[in-house]
Design a protein around this motif. Sequence first.
Motif, mmCIF file in Angstrom:
data_model
loop_
_atom_site.group_PDB
_atom_site.id
_atom_site.type_symbol
_atom_site.label_atom_id
_atom_site.label_comp_id
_atom_site.label_asym_id
_atom_site.label_seq_id
_atom_site.Cartn_x
_atom_site.Cartn_y
_atom_site.Cartn_z
ATOM 1 N N HIS A 1 0.862 -1.452 0.290
ATOM 2 C CA HIS A 1 -0.780 -0.396 0.080
ATOM 3 C C HIS A 1 0.797 1.129 -0.210
ATOM 4 O O HIS A 1 0.310 2.443 0.004
ATOM 5 C CB HIS A 1 -1.417 0.015 0.770
ATOM 6 C CG HIS A 1 -0.497 -0.264 2.347
ATOM 7 N ND1 HIS A 1 0.454 -0.671 2.693
ATOM 8 C CD2 HIS A 1 -1.218 0.696 3.974
ATOM 9 C CE1 HIS A 1 0.775 -1.062 4.270
ATOM 10 N NE2 HIS A 1 0.596 -0.151 4.497
ATOM 11 N N ASP B 1 3.492 -2.430 7.898
ATOM 12 C CA ASP B 1 2.672 -4.249 8.475
ATOM 13 C C ASP B 1 2.314 -4.789 10.205
ATOM 14 O O ASP B 1 3.555 -4.297 10.735
ATOM 15 C CB ASP B 1 2.656 -5.527 7.785
ATOM 16 C CG ASP B 1 4.633 -5.641 8.041
ATOM 17 O OD1 ASP B 1 4.985 -4.596 8.941
ATOM 18 O OD2 ASP B 1 4.944 -6.523 7.531
ATOM 19 N N TYR C 1 -1.691 -7.417 9.568
ATOM 20 C CA TYR C 1 -2.144 -6.405 9.274
ATOM 21 C C TYR C 1 -2.036 -5.245 8.845
ATOM 22 O O TYR C 1 -0.506 -4.587 8.800
ATOM 23 C CB TYR C 1 -3.613 -5.920 9.928
ATOM 24 C CG TYR C 1 -3.951 -4.981 11.324
ATOM 25 C CD1 TYR C 1 -3.635 -3.183 10.310
ATOM 26 C CD2 TYR C 1 -3.577 -5.117 12.087
ATOM 27 C CE1 TYR C 1 -3.557 -2.807 11.778
ATOM 28 C CE2 TYR C 1 -3.220 -4.137 12.724
ATOM 29 C CZ TYR C 1 -3.474 -3.206 12.876
ATOM 30 O OH TYR C 1 -3.255 -1.878 13.730
ATOM 31 N N LEU C 2 -2.386 -4.864 7.493
ATOM 32 C CA LEU C 2 -1.783 -3.886 6.995
ATOM 33 C C LEU C 2 -1.955 -2.540 6.777
ATOM 34 O O LEU C 2 -2.921 -1.819 7.727
ATOM 35 C CB LEU C 2 -1.427 -3.358 5.291
ATOM 36 C CG LEU C 2 -0.481 -4.610 4.398
ATOM 37 C CD1 LEU C 2 -1.398 -4.701 3.786
ATOM 38 C CD2 LEU C 2 0.428 -4.704 4.634
ATOM 39 N N TRP D 1 -6.132 -2.805 6.531
ATOM 40 C CA TRP D 1 -6.791 -3.720 5.191
ATOM 41 C C TRP D 1 -5.990 -4.876 6.445
ATOM 42 O O TRP D 1 -5.199 -5.427 6.749
ATOM 43 C CB TRP D 1 -5.157 -3.908 3.840
ATOM 44 C CG TRP D 1 -5.677 -4.887 3.013
ATOM 45 C CD1 TRP D 1 -7.043 -4.677 2.202
ATOM 46 C CD2 TRP D 1 -5.521 -6.488 3.323
ATOM 47 N NE1 TRP D 1 -7.151 -5.973 1.503
ATOM 48 C CE2 TRP D 1 -6.236 -6.530 1.955
ATOM 49 C CE3 TRP D 1 -4.551 -7.538 3.919
ATOM 50 C CZ2 TRP D 1 -6.882 -8.190 1.687
ATOM 51 C CZ3 TRP D 1 -4.802 -8.790 3.524
ATOM 52 C CH2 TRP D 1 -5.596 -9.365 2.678
ATOM 53 N N PRO E 1 -9.770 -4.036 3.303
ATOM 54 C CA PRO E 1 -9.812 -2.125 3.635
ATOM 55 C C PRO E 1 -10.565 -1.135 4.403
ATOM 56 O O PRO E 1 -11.406 -1.653 4.052
ATOM 57 C CB PRO E 1 -9.342 -1.452 2.287
ATOM 58 C CG PRO E 1 -9.939 -1.840 1.564
ATOM 59 C CD PRO E 1 -10.256 -3.409 1.378
ATOM 60 N N TYR F 1 -10.721 1.041 -0.799
ATOM 61 C CA TYR F 1 -9.548 1.629 -1.282
ATOM 62 C C TYR F 1 -10.241 3.059 -2.321
ATOM 63 O O TYR F 1 -10.127 3.201 -3.497
ATOM 64 C CB TYR F 1 -9.215 0.590 -2.729
ATOM 65 C CG TYR F 1 -9.231 -0.486 -2.714
ATOM 66 C CD1 TYR F 1 -7.861 -1.326 -1.397
ATOM 67 C CD2 TYR F 1 -10.344 -1.664 -2.416
ATOM 68 C CE1 TYR F 1 -6.792 -2.569 -1.213
ATOM 69 C CE2 TYR F 1 -9.508 -3.063 -1.661
ATOM 70 C CZ TYR F 1 -8.619 -3.204 -2.075
ATOM 71 O OH TYR F 1 -7.695 -4.616 -0.870
ATOM 72 N N GLU G 1 -5.378 -4.412 -4.720
ATOM 73 C CA GLU G 1 -6.377 -5.790 -3.536
ATOM 74 C C GLU G 1 -4.847 -6.968 -3.950
ATOM 75 O O GLU G 1 -5.320 -7.634 -3.015
ATOM 76 C CB GLU G 1 -7.116 -5.569 -3.909
ATOM 77 C CG GLU G 1 -8.072 -7.222 -3.737
ATOM 78 C CD GLU G 1 -8.735 -7.325 -2.306
ATOM 79 O OE1 GLU G 1 -8.561 -8.410 -2.135
ATOM 80 O OE2 GLU G 1 -8.678 -6.256 -1.794
ATOM 81 N N CYS H 1 -2.434 -6.880 -1.797
ATOM 82 C CA CYS H 1 -2.632 -6.627 -0.555
ATOM 83 C C CYS H 1 -3.314 -7.942 -0.253
ATOM 84 O O CYS H 1 -2.777 -9.026 1.132
ATOM 85 C CB CYS H 1 -3.724 -6.238 0.263
ATOM 86 S SG CYS H 1 -3.618 -4.753 0.325
ATOM 87 N N TRP I 1 0.586 -10.565 -0.358
ATOM 88 C CA TRP I 1 0.850 -9.916 0.871
ATOM 89 C C TRP I 1 0.707 -10.985 2.030
ATOM 90 O O TRP I 1 1.094 -11.962 3.010
ATOM 91 C CB TRP I 1 0.799 -8.518 1.215
ATOM 92 C CG TRP I 1 1.186 -8.753 3.067
ATOM 93 C CD1 TRP I 1 2.794 -8.037 3.026
ATOM 94 C CD2 TRP I 1 0.490 -8.505 3.912
ATOM 95 N NE1 TRP I 1 2.619 -7.822 4.947
ATOM 96 C CE2 TRP I 1 1.171 -7.644 5.045
ATOM 97 C CE3 TRP I 1 -0.732 -8.415 4.010
ATOM 98 C CZ2 TRP I 1 0.869 -8.262 6.578
ATOM 99 C CZ3 TRP I 1 -1.070 -8.339 5.510
ATOM 100 C CH2 TRP I 1 -0.560 -7.932 6.235
ATOM 101 N N ASP I 2 -0.380 -10.945 2.068
ATOM 102 C CA ASP I 2 -1.085 -11.599 3.109
ATOM 103 C C ASP I 2 -1.073 -13.261 3.270
ATOM 104 O O ASP I 2 -0.949 -14.524 4.200
ATOM 105 C CB ASP I 2 -3.386 -11.762 3.299
ATOM 106 C CG ASP I 2 -3.835 -12.803 4.041
ATOM 107 O OD1 ASP I 2 -3.326 -12.596 5.490
ATOM 108 O OD2 ASP I 2 -4.908 -13.474 3.256
#
Length: 166
Positions: free
Chosen positions: A7, A32, A41-42, A69, A84, A108, A156, A159, A162-163
């Motif tokens: 992000h 994060d 979470y971000l 997020w 988010p 977003y 999205e 993210c 990343w998760d």
Amino acid sequence: MTRELPHDSYIEAVTEALDKAGLEVKDGRTDDCETRGTYCYLNAVIELDMLTVGLQEDWPHGLLLIWEWHTGREAELGEPDRGPQWLFAGLKADGSNEYPTTLPVYGYASPAAVVEATRKVIAYEIQPGSYFNFGQWLGWEGGIIGDSWEQADQLEAACVAWDAKE
């Protein structure tokens, strides 16, 4: 070494839009965050310079814009659902902040939508917390402000990726 987060470019676009709109950013950072030692979470925190915009009397300690997020892994335990959200909170004299209130924009949101919603917060059209007081609803009833960021799909996907790694 600073780790790049999904992000970073989004929050940079929002802070640039705020600055261009005369709502100078005092501090902005992405992270994060680990919560409860269970999941990450971000997030991003943007602090507006209320002295520069001439609103120190109205917001004496400052105003925070917060983007988060969440993974949704602990939604059944009361944590936020996956995805988010934007929030805002006034700063207190001791450096802590008021309990955050949801900002009525898409998760977003376009940078222009965040600017518009922030102006409404500063003008107290959108108030911290929503509650019923003396027979009158205090809060925002104007619906979602603005539109989504044109790069929302890419953000999205980043993210979610990343998760998957966390």
